[in-house]
Write a protein that holds these residues in place. Sequence first.
Motif, PDB file in Angstrom:
ATOM      1  N   ASP A  49      68.534 -14.296  17.287  1.00  0.00           N
ATOM      2  CA  ASP A  49      68.399 -12.931  17.168  1.00  0.00           C
ATOM      3  C   ASP A  49      69.191 -12.581  15.864  1.00  0.00           C
ATOM      4  N   LYS A 104      71.500 -10.267  27.969  1.00  0.00           N
ATOM      5  CA  LYS A 104      71.242 -11.318  26.969  1.00  0.00           C
ATOM      6  C   LYS A 104      69.706 -11.095  26.190  1.00  0.00           C
ATOM      7  N   GLY A 127      71.446 -17.936  21.731  1.00  0.00           N
ATOM      8  CA  GLY A 127      70.775 -16.727  21.699  1.00  0.00           C
ATOM      9  C   GLY A 127      70.769 -16.328  20.106  1.00  0.00           C
TER      10      GLY A 127
HETATM   11 MG    MG Z   1      67.351 -14.889  23.128  1.00  0.00          MG
END
Ligand code: MG
Length: 417
Positions: free
Chosen positions: A154, A209, A151
């Motif tokens: 971001d 998430k 992730g």
């Molecule tokens: Mg993501």
Amino acid sequence: MALIVQKYGGTSVGSPERIKAVARRVAKWRRAGHDVVLAVSAMSGETNRLLGLAKEIQAQPDPRELDVIAATGEQVTIGLASMALMALGVKARSYTGAQVRVVTDSAFTKARILSIDEQRLRADLAAGIVPVVAGFQGIDEAGNITTLGRGGSDTTGVALAAALGADECQIFTDVDGVYTTDPRIEPDARRLRTVTFEEMLEMASLGSKVLQIRSVEFAGKYRVRLRVLSSLTDPDIPIEVEAQSGTLITFEEDDNMEQAIISGIAFSRDEAKLTVMGVPDRPGIAYAILGPVGDANIDVDMIIQNASVEGLTDFSFTVPRNDYARALGILESVKQHIGARAIVGDNKICKVSMVGVGMRSHVGIASSMFRCLAEEGINIQMISTSEIKISVVVDEKYMELAVRVLHKAFDLDQTPA
Ligand code: MG
Ligand code: ADP
Ligand code: ASP
């Protein structure tokens, strides 16, 4: 004229068509006179595929090489996105993390950004070029490729916005904002028009998430204006509409804000519980148990110690599920030394949390939560609270049920008055 960083996630760049749609959206913002810097993820599924390949060669992949492999996903999408922009007559240029110089520490697979050299990006902007930066990756001082944790694009987006002093960082994703809970679990989840930075920080750290926790931390530290919005809308929707859409992460709790007590419910399956049974209840015991776990770089989250009976006590704590086997091994190795009767573990647990700044001024939220779970026959194994959140650990099989009953019981599907 504003300077906007736009980050597009995996689904948003998941096919050539989607990438062309991204280019149309960016071209629209350029035509309106705004400067745009792009940060992109790998195509959806690609990072998983790459990590899977690595595991086929090495069961415990070498972290440095793993990052070399994982970082390639984003190298593809920066090239494709730049080409798609050029095809629309928008000047664009792709950059890997190393080319920009997104400098990180050397913690492979979970590196932290230390600095970003924004000179090249500024020069491009001055020349009317859209820089397209690979999310999720950087380079350490020694020149090794690193990645920022799952992730992590971001965080690249927000860090670029901080480094450039951008007016806003827009996180384009496959949902149209931050919801009261994951809309994949609760179809009645409601989009929040705004959410406070503090609440977003809790939600991200407790498992939502939609934003990587570090991106929220960065936004807080550097006061980056952050918005989560959909990349699946018509790319030609008017800018005035798009600029107000999605969810804005705010730093103020102003009077116009939605006055809910609970803003959202987060959950995480990434949990495992360990219990050390029958240890002598004496000073230093918590340290004797948790010291070696911490030394192995394993994060300990919730901790409970029972009242002692005849000088013996049970001590339980949770760790990330990935670290369960390692933590169990460590406890077995210190079992004799700490004088424990038994070590037991459970990696089929989950954590469900309610978050809301309104909890500060309302009492009884915790007991309502516990009653609600009791009525469904859901046993609570552990509890932890802070000023603006209550978390419980329950059996994993009850996770979705717990989220749904709490969502309903606390009227999260209703717009607050
Ligand atoms: Mg993501
Ligand atoms: P991207 O690839 O764009 O980074 P992610 O899959 O990382 O997208 O994040 C978006 C997903 O986050 C959504 O599809 C949704 O299932 C999930 N999600 C979890 N909690 C929330 C929440 N509270 N609000 C919105 N989305 C959430
Ligand atoms: N591609 C990376 C991942 O799947 C980074 C990201 O999507 O943010 O985790």
